[in-house]
Enzyme design. Structure first.
Site, PDB file in Angstrom:
ATOM      1  N   GLY A  24       0.847  -1.185   0.000  1.00  0.00           N
ATOM      2  CA  GLY A  24       0.000   0.000   0.000  1.00  0.00           C
ATOM      3  C   GLY A  24       0.881   1.233   0.000  1.00  0.00           C
ATOM      4  CD  GLN A  57       3.266   5.646   2.828  1.00  0.00           C
ATOM      5  OE1 GLN A  57       2.301   5.147   2.256  1.00  0.00           O
ATOM      6  NE2 GLN A  57       4.187   4.909   3.427  1.00  0.00           N
ATOM      7  CG  HIS A  95       0.074   6.795   5.485  1.00  0.00           C
ATOM      8  ND1 HIS A  95       1.201   7.227   6.145  1.00  0.00           N
ATOM      9  CD2 HIS A  95       0.240   5.470   5.297  1.00  0.00           C
ATOM     10  CE1 HIS A  95       2.019   6.201   6.357  1.00  0.00           C
ATOM     11  NE2 HIS A  95       1.456   5.109   5.856  1.00  0.00           N
ATOM     12  CB  CYS A 144       4.793   2.070   7.638  1.00  0.00           C
ATOM     13  SG  CYS A 144       4.329   3.556   6.734  1.00  0.00           S
ATOM     14  CG  LEU A 145       6.785   0.982   1.626  1.00  0.00           C
ATOM     15  CD1 LEU A 145       6.273   1.411   0.253  1.00  0.00           C
ATOM     16  CD2 LEU A 145       7.954   0.016   1.474  1.00  0.00           C
ATOM     17  CG  HIS A 173      -0.983   1.142   7.521  1.00  0.00           C
ATOM     18  ND1 HIS A 173      -0.069   0.752   8.477  1.00  0.00           N
ATOM     19  CD2 HIS A 173      -0.280   1.928   6.657  1.00  0.00           C
ATOM     20  CE1 HIS A 173       1.113   1.280   8.200  1.00  0.00           C
ATOM     21  NE2 HIS A 173       1.020   1.992   7.088  1.00  0.00           N
ATOM     22  CD  GLU A 174      -1.246   2.275   2.763  1.00  0.00           C
ATOM     23  OE1 GLU A 174      -0.840   3.433   2.535  1.00  0.00           O
ATOM     24  OE2 GLU A 174      -0.478   1.360   3.130  1.00  0.00           O
TER      25      GLU A 174
HETATM   26 CO    CO Z   1       2.286   3.236   5.914  1.00  0.00          CO
END
Ligand code: CO
Length: 193
Positions: free
Chosen positions: A45, A50, A144, A98-99, A140-141
């Site tokens: 995701g 991000q 953000h 998470c990236l 989660h996304e």
């Molecule tokens: Co994330």
């Protein structure tokens, strides 16, 4: 275009994202870039903030999880201007990563089921319910877009234990096999107006 991923400590990750306009110039290109960036970073995701864009959009592709759960093999969607309108079911822990927070994983407790309204990349409206892993990834996304990171949702004691690691990430002390943007670095030039 492959964007570098913004990491923990950068203020863009804390901003509340703004709505995407239908027909916004550069939108289709931006969505393609999100897919490309996510795939090359081995993510499942990726949300606008991000890659430094405070826009209410995220993409999810769970093909990489098909080994663990065959039902996830073909899930690939862009979520534009999403609104989670219901969260129901049991509150359950699930190990998240998470990236933007490389090398850290923590158990996060969230509701198991959600109902979400959103537009896809062709601006078709959807009203859908999800549970299991998809509900988890979507929440989660979605966070953000609200400036929330999964490390905000863990118990205070865990947070205290992670503090040093999170500070180290902000200073560039981490391993990632994708390009990143540290808090002190400049973002890529704007594609979207
Ligand atoms: Co994330």
């Amino acid at each position: 275009m492959i964007y570098p991923i913004v990491v923990y400590g950068h203020p863009v990750l804390r901003r509340k994202s703004v709505e995407v306009q239908q027909g916004q110039e550069g939108l289709q290109e931006f969505i393609r870039d999100l897919w490309e960036t996510m795939h090359i970073s081995d993510g499942i995701g990726l949300a606008g903030p991000q890659v430094g864009k405070s826009l209410r959009i995220f993409v999810i592709d769970t093909a990489g999880l098909a080994d663990e759960d065959p039902s996830l093999k073909n899930f690939k969607s862009a979520f534009i201007n999403p609104a989670i309108v219901e969260r129901t079911g049991e509150r359950e822990p699930f190990n998240e990563g998470c990236l933007s927070i490389p090398n850290i994983r923590e158990d996060v407790v969230r509701e198991s089921r959600i109902r979400i309204q959103y537009y896809d990349e062709d601006f078709n409206f959807h009203d859908e319910s999800y549970d299991g892993v998809l509900s988890r990834i979507i929440q989660h996304e979605y966070d953000h877009l609200e400036g929330i990171l999964f490390t905000d949702l863990i118990p205070p004691i865990r947070k205290r234990l992670l503090k040093g690691k999170l500070n180290a990430i902000s200073r560039g002390k981490f391993d990632a096999n994708y390009k990143t943007v540290l808090p002190k670095m400049k973002l890529e030039p704007e594609i979207l107006k």
